[in-house]
Design a protein around this motif. Structure first.
Motif, PDB file in Angstrom:
ATOM      1  N   UNK A 169     -69.951  23.043  32.314  1.00 40.55           N
ATOM      2  CA  UNK A 169     -69.396  22.410  31.132  1.00 40.55           C
ATOM      3  C   UNK A 169     -70.002  23.021  29.894  1.00 40.55           C
ATOM      4  N   UNK A 170     -69.296  22.877  28.799  1.00 39.50           N
ATOM      5  CA  UNK A 170     -69.801  23.397  27.527  1.00 39.50           C
ATOM      6  C   UNK A 170     -69.236  22.601  26.368  1.00 39.50           C
ATOM      7  N   UNK A 171     -69.989  22.632  25.267  1.00 43.73           N
ATOM      8  CA  UNK A 171     -69.531  22.127  23.983  1.00 43.73           C
ATOM      9  C   UNK A 171     -69.877  23.167  22.934  1.00 43.73           C
ATOM     10  N   UNK A 172     -68.950  23.545  22.098  1.00 47.33           N
ATOM     11  CA  UNK A 172     -69.256  24.323  20.898  1.00 47.33           C
ATOM     12  C   UNK A 172     -69.543  23.259  19.852  1.00 47.33           C
ATOM     13  N   UNK A 173     -70.741  23.324  19.263  1.00 43.67           N
ATOM     14  CA  UNK A 173     -71.172  22.227  18.411  1.00 43.67           C
ATOM     15  C   UNK A 173     -71.984  22.726  17.216  1.00 43.67           C
ATOM     16  N   UNK A 174     -72.349  21.791  16.378  1.00 45.56           N
ATOM     17  CA  UNK A 174     -73.222  22.108  15.251  1.00 45.56           C
ATOM     18  C   UNK A 174     -74.571  22.572  15.801  1.00 45.56           C
ATOM     19  N   UNK A 175     -75.339  23.226  14.956  1.00 44.93           N
ATOM     20  CA  UNK A 175     -76.623  23.790  15.391  1.00 44.93           C
ATOM     21  C   UNK A 175     -77.561  22.721  15.956  1.00 44.93           C
ATOM     22  N   UNK A 176     -77.448  21.495  15.469  1.00 42.24           N
ATOM     23  CA  UNK A 176     -78.318  20.419  15.971  1.00 42.24           C
ATOM     24  C   UNK A 176     -77.682  19.646  17.119  1.00 42.24           C
ATOM     25  N   UNK A 177     -76.462  20.012  17.500  1.00 43.23           N
ATOM     26  CA  UNK A 177     -75.800  19.379  18.630  1.00 43.23           C
ATOM     27  C   UNK A 177     -75.100  18.072  18.339  1.00 43.23           C
ATOM     28  N   UNK A 178     -75.068  17.647  17.089  1.00 44.75           N
ATOM     29  CA  UNK A 178     -74.516  16.322  16.780  1.00 44.75           C
ATOM     30  C   UNK A 178     -73.004  16.312  16.555  1.00 44.75           C
ATOM     31  N   UNK A 179     -72.416  17.436  16.178  1.00 44.09           N
ATOM     32  CA  UNK A 179     -70.972  17.510  15.929  1.00 44.09           C
ATOM     33  C   UNK A 179     -70.342  18.418  16.974  1.00 44.09           C
ATOM     34  N   UNK A 180     -69.291  17.941  17.624  1.00 44.88           N
ATOM     35  CA  UNK A 180     -68.594  18.729  18.636  1.00 44.88           C
ATOM     36  C   UNK A 180     -67.300  19.283  18.061  1.00 44.88           C
ATOM     37  N   UNK A 181     -67.129  20.601  18.183  1.00 48.38           N
ATOM     38  CA  UNK A 181     -65.909  21.268  17.719  1.00 48.38           C
ATOM     39  C   UNK A 181     -64.940  21.536  18.869  1.00 48.38           C
ATOM     40  N   UNK A 182     -65.470  21.834  20.037  1.00 44.81           N
ATOM     41  CA  UNK A 182     -64.638  22.076  21.216  1.00 44.81           C
ATOM     42  C   UNK A 182     -65.474  21.765  22.447  1.00 44.81           C
ATOM     43  N   UNK A 183     -64.798  21.396  23.518  1.00 44.73           N
ATOM     44  CA  UNK A 183     -65.492  21.147  24.783  1.00 44.73           C
ATOM     45  C   UNK A 183     -64.606  21.620  25.907  1.00 44.73           C
ATOM     46  N   UNK A 184     -65.237  21.910  27.040  1.00 44.22           N
ATOM     47  CA  UNK A 184     -64.441  22.350  28.162  1.00 44.22           C
ATOM     48  C   UNK A 184     -65.283  22.616  29.385  1.00 44.22           C
ATOM     49  N   UNK A 185     -64.647  23.297  30.335  1.00 41.77           N
ATOM     50  CA  UNK A 185     -65.331  23.670  31.565  1.00 41.77           C
ATOM     51  C   UNK A 185     -64.739  24.966  32.082  1.00 41.77           C
ATOM     52  N   UNK A 186     -65.503  25.613  32.933  1.00 40.71           N
ATOM     53  CA  UNK A 186     -65.059  26.866  33.530  1.00 40.71           C
ATOM     54  C   UNK A 186     -65.543  26.911  34.969  1.00 40.71           C
ATOM     55  N   UNK A 187     -64.686  27.383  35.859  1.00 48.13           N
ATOM     56  CA  UNK A 187     -65.020  27.527  37.269  1.00 48.13           C
ATOM     57  C   UNK A 187     -65.208  29.009  37.549  1.00 48.13           C
ATOM     58  N   UNK A 188     -66.344  29.364  38.151  1.00 47.18           N
ATOM     59  CA  UNK A 188     -66.646  30.739  38.546  1.00 47.18           C
ATOM     60  C   UNK A 188     -66.785  30.820  40.056  1.00 47.18           C
ATOM     61  N   UNK A 189     -66.424  31.973  40.614  1.00 46.72           N
ATOM     62  CA  UNK A 189     -66.616  32.244  42.029  1.00 46.72           C
ATOM     63  C   UNK A 189     -67.399  33.535  42.143  1.00 46.72           C
ATOM     64  N   UNK A 190     -68.500  33.501  42.902  1.00 47.62           N
ATOM     65  CA  UNK A 190     -69.281  34.726  43.142  1.00 47.62           C
ATOM     66  C   UNK A 190     -68.521  35.582  44.136  1.00 47.62           C
ATOM     67  N   UNK A 191     -68.471  36.888  43.865  1.00 48.27           N
ATOM     68  CA  UNK A 191     -67.719  37.819  44.708  1.00 48.27           C
ATOM     69  C   UNK A 191     -68.629  38.851  45.353  1.00 48.27           C
ATOM     70  N   UNK A 192     -68.297  39.221  46.563  1.00 45.03           N
ATOM     71  CA  UNK A 192     -68.931  40.350  47.233  1.00 45.03           C
ATOM     72  C   UNK A 192     -68.381  41.608  46.572  1.00 45.03           C
ATOM     73  N   UNK A 193     -69.248  42.515  46.151  1.00 48.76           N
ATOM     74  CA  UNK A 193     -68.824  43.711  45.405  1.00 48.76           C
ATOM     75  C   UNK A 193     -67.901  44.611  46.221  1.00 48.76           C
ATOM     76  N   UNK A 194     -68.086  44.666  47.531  1.00 51.07           N
ATOM     77  CA  UNK A 194     -67.278  45.568  48.361  1.00 51.07           C
ATOM     78  C   UNK A 194     -65.918  44.981  48.705  1.00 51.07           C
ATOM     79  N   UNK A 195     -65.874  43.680  48.978  1.00 50.06           N
ATOM     80  CA  UNK A 195     -64.624  43.071  49.456  1.00 50.06           C
ATOM     81  C   UNK A 195     -63.909  42.244  48.397  1.00 50.06           C
ATOM     82  N   UNK A 196     -64.616  41.890  47.336  1.00 47.80           N
ATOM     83  CA  UNK A 196     -64.117  40.981  46.297  1.00 47.80           C
ATOM     84  C   UNK A 196     -63.713  39.627  46.875  1.00 47.80           C
ATOM     85  N   UNK A 197     -64.365  39.237  47.957  1.00 43.26           N
ATOM     86  CA  UNK A 197     -64.193  37.921  48.573  1.00 43.26           C
ATOM     87  C   UNK A 197     -65.380  37.042  48.168  1.00 43.26           C
TER      88      UNK A 197
END
Length: 153
Positions: free
Chosen positions: A105-133
């Protein structure tokens, strides 16, 4: 001339605040940060976090190790416009750490963290370099990632 230091980040209950800079060329013709720049700030914050832990992509998939991964999903909601260049922050945390994937998860926010401009999430998958699985994260990666998991209730 004196330069004022940016405000110190407020403690967040989980994860961490990474400093982020919005530059003049991140703004659109109306003076607002372009929507495509929010994920870029988040990516830069994550890269800085992983580099602190020795995980870095240098252009070679085989040597990349845990940095050999792909985005499966990106969600973002814009809550308020960033209307000027300057110092901001990205609040980062892990929502899920699986065997071969993770959701952060993430929030793009003010430097002190009190104001939120955007929020979201991202899903990553680790891949084997040879097979891309999907392949498991290493122990070192998992240890660094656990620092960003919220405390369990």
């Amino acid at each position: 001339m004196t330069v004022e230091a940016p405000p110190a980040p407020t403690a967040v209950p989980y994860g961490l605040l990474m400093p982020a800079t919005v530059h003049f060329d991140d703004l659109d013709a109306l003076g607002l940060m372009h929507n495509s720049r929010y994920p870029l700030l988040v990516e830069r914050a994550w890269s800085a976090y992983w580099e602190r832990h020795g995980i870095r992509f240098a252009g070679d998939w085989t040597e990349a190790g845990d940095a050999c991964n792909a985005v499966k999903e990106l969600r973002i909601t814009y809550e308020a416009p960033v209307a000027r260049a300057g110092t901001y922050a990205v609040h980062l945390w892990l929502e899920r750490l699986g065997r071969t994937g993770l959701t952060y998860g993430f929030r793009v926010c003010s430097a002190d963290g009190t104001v939120t401009y955007a929020r979201g999430s991202r899903v990553l998958v680790r891949l084997d370099a040879a097979t891309l699985r999907p392949t498991p994260w290493t122990g070192d990666f998992r240890a660094a990632a656990r620092e960003l998991l919220p405390p369990r209730a």
